[in-house]
Design a protein around this motif. Structure first.
Motif, mmCIF file in Angstrom:
data_model
loop_
_atom_site.group_PDB
_atom_site.id
_atom_site.type_symbol
_atom_site.label_atom_id
_atom_site.label_comp_id
_atom_site.label_asym_id
_atom_site.label_seq_id
_atom_site.Cartn_x
_atom_site.Cartn_y
_atom_site.Cartn_z
ATOM 1 N N ARG A 114 -3.344 6.196 35.124
ATOM 2 C CA ARG A 114 -4.522 5.396 35.458
ATOM 3 C C ARG A 114 -5.654 6.322 35.870
ATOM 4 O O ARG A 114 -5.436 7.445 36.290
ATOM 5 C CB ARG A 114 -4.196 4.389 36.545
ATOM 6 C CG ARG A 114 -3.764 4.998 37.862
ATOM 7 C CD ARG A 114 -3.632 3.945 38.933
ATOM 8 N NE ARG A 114 -2.561 3.022 38.660
ATOM 9 C CZ ARG A 114 -1.698 2.577 39.537
ATOM 10 N NH1 ARG A 114 -1.789 2.953 40.773
ATOM 11 N NH2 ARG A 114 -0.770 1.745 39.213
ATOM 12 N N PRO A 115 -6.883 5.817 35.766
ATOM 13 C CA PRO A 115 -8.033 6.642 36.148
ATOM 14 C C PRO A 115 -8.035 6.978 37.636
ATOM 15 O O PRO A 115 -7.393 6.305 38.441
ATOM 16 C CB PRO A 115 -9.239 5.758 35.796
ATOM 17 C CG PRO A 115 -8.721 4.732 34.854
ATOM 18 C CD PRO A 115 -7.273 4.557 35.160
ATOM 19 N N SER A 116 -8.784 8.016 37.994
ATOM 20 C CA SER A 116 -8.828 8.477 39.387
ATOM 21 C C SER A 116 -9.332 7.402 40.326
ATOM 22 O O SER A 116 -8.824 7.237 41.437
ATOM 23 C CB SER A 116 -9.717 9.710 39.503
ATOM 24 O OG SER A 116 -9.252 10.717 38.672
ATOM 25 N N TRP A 117 -10.344 6.651 39.899
ATOM 26 C CA TRP A 117 -10.896 5.611 40.778
ATOM 27 C C TRP A 117 -9.886 4.503 40.999
ATOM 28 O O TRP A 117 -9.803 3.923 42.090
ATOM 29 C CB TRP A 117 -12.190 5.053 40.201
ATOM 30 C CG TRP A 117 -13.299 6.032 40.311
ATOM 31 C CD1 TRP A 117 -13.844 6.764 39.297
ATOM 32 C CD2 TRP A 117 -13.955 6.439 41.508
ATOM 33 N NE1 TRP A 117 -14.814 7.593 39.777
ATOM 34 C CE2 TRP A 117 -14.916 7.414 41.143
ATOM 35 C CE3 TRP A 117 -13.849 6.091 42.835
ATOM 36 C CZ2 TRP A 117 -15.741 8.024 42.062
ATOM 37 C CZ3 TRP A 117 -14.684 6.698 43.755
ATOM 38 C CH2 TRP A 117 -15.610 7.648 43.369
ATOM 39 N N ALA A 118 -9.097 4.174 40.001
ATOM 40 C CA ALA A 118 -8.070 3.146 40.170
ATOM 41 C C ALA A 118 -6.994 3.623 41.144
ATOM 42 O O ALA A 118 -6.519 2.858 41.988
ATOM 43 C CB ALA A 118 -7.451 2.788 38.821
ATOM 44 N N THR A 119 -6.607 4.893 41.051
ATOM 45 C CA THR A 119 -5.623 5.457 41.985
ATOM 46 C C THR A 119 -6.164 5.439 43.406
ATOM 47 O O THR A 119 -5.457 5.098 44.355
ATOM 48 C CB THR A 119 -5.258 6.893 41.572
ATOM 49 O OG1 THR A 119 -4.797 6.887 40.231
ATOM 50 C CG2 THR A 119 -4.200 7.474 42.480
ATOM 51 N N ALA A 120 -7.447 5.803 43.565
ATOM 52 C CA ALA A 120 -8.056 5.774 44.899
ATOM 53 C C ALA A 120 -8.075 4.358 45.450
ATOM 54 O O ALA A 120 -7.835 4.130 46.643
ATOM 55 C CB ALA A 120 -9.462 6.346 44.841
ATOM 56 N N GLY A 121 -8.366 3.370 44.614
ATOM 57 C CA GLY A 121 -8.367 1.974 45.053
ATOM 58 C C GLY A 121 -6.991 1.505 45.486
ATOM 59 O O GLY A 121 -6.841 0.819 46.505
ATOM 60 N N ASN A 125 -6.074 0.364 49.330
ATOM 61 C CA ASN A 125 -5.645 -1.006 49.610
ATOM 62 C C ASN A 125 -4.198 -1.112 50.068
ATOM 63 O O ASN A 125 -3.788 -2.160 50.562
ATOM 64 C CB ASN A 125 -5.867 -1.898 48.389
ATOM 65 C CG ASN A 125 -7.336 -2.101 48.109
ATOM 66 O OD1 ASN A 125 -8.142 -2.146 49.027
ATOM 67 N ND2 ASN A 125 -7.683 -2.186 46.841
ATOM 68 N N THR A 126 -3.410 -0.072 49.887
ATOM 69 C CA THR A 126 -2.009 -0.130 50.301
ATOM 70 C C THR A 126 -1.709 0.760 51.493
ATOM 71 O O THR A 126 -0.566 0.935 51.862
ATOM 72 C CB THR A 126 -1.082 0.276 49.138
ATOM 73 O OG1 THR A 126 -1.422 1.581 48.699
ATOM 74 C CG2 THR A 126 -1.182 -0.704 48.001
ATOM 75 N N ARG A 127 -2.768 1.326 52.088
ATOM 76 C CA ARG A 127 -2.578 2.192 53.258
ATOM 77 C C ARG A 127 -2.102 1.354 54.445
ATOM 78 O O ARG A 127 -2.633 0.286 54.704
ATOM 79 C CB ARG A 127 -3.888 2.887 53.606
ATOM 80 C CG ARG A 127 -3.743 3.897 54.704
ATOM 81 C CD ARG A 127 -4.991 4.652 54.990
ATOM 82 N NE ARG A 127 -6.101 4.318 54.098
ATOM 83 C CZ ARG A 127 -7.358 4.443 54.437
ATOM 84 N NH1 ARG A 127 -7.686 4.859 55.629
ATOM 85 N NH2 ARG A 127 -8.311 4.146 53.592
ATOM 86 N N PRO A 128 -1.111 1.838 55.195
ATOM 87 C CA PRO A 128 -0.663 1.073 56.377
ATOM 88 C C PRO A 128 -1.730 1.073 57.463
ATOM 89 O O PRO A 128 -2.606 1.929 57.501
ATOM 90 C CB PRO A 128 0.591 1.808 56.839
ATOM 91 C CG PRO A 128 0.499 3.152 56.244
ATOM 92 C CD PRO A 128 -0.341 3.050 55.005
#
Length: 129
Positions: A114-121, A125-128
């Motif tokens: 996946r693109p870098s921006w998708a990975t960053a998103g 969004n899944t950070r505790p």
């Protein structure tokens, strides 16, 4: 009535003593097992040849054309000389810090799903909490 309370108290105290005694034994067993496992995993591995002799053997076995390929890595089209120099400097820095000699044979882009921006998103969004 007094006998019933006395019997109940003895049963409660006996139960607590047995439970805590078993917990202490389990803690000791787990601690001992951890020490045994770490002693096996932290043993130094014995090499057949010392590292310096092995490096010298590799240098002797390398032909001049291969040496030249290691000294000037093949870069993918579209990468500038500056990027190649930065990557080589990072590898050289790693070599100095670890004491192991590394070299670059080729440089190519990693194929990510996946693109870098998708990975960053996803990471954001899944950070505790």
């Amino acid at each position: 009535m007094d006998d019933a309370l006395m019997t109940a108290g003895i049963v409660i105290v006996t139960g607590l003593v047995v439970v805590f005694a078993v917990l202490i034994v389990l803690i000791f067993l787990i601690w001992a097992f951890g020490k045994i496992v770490t002693s096996f995993t932290n043993r130094p591995k014995q090499e057949k040849t010392p590292p310096k002799a092995q490096e010298k053997a590799e240098v002797k076995a390398v032909s001049p054309s291969v040496k030249q390929a290691v000294l000037s890595p093949q870069a993918e089209d579209g990468l500038s000389d500056e990027i190649v120099a930065v990557i080589a400097a990072a590898v050289a820095s790693l070599s100095e810090s670890t004491g192991v000699s590394y070299g670059i044979k080729s440089i190519r882009r990693a194929n990510s799903g996946r693109p870098s921006w998708a990975t960053a998103g996803v990471l954001e969004n899944t950070r505790p909490f």
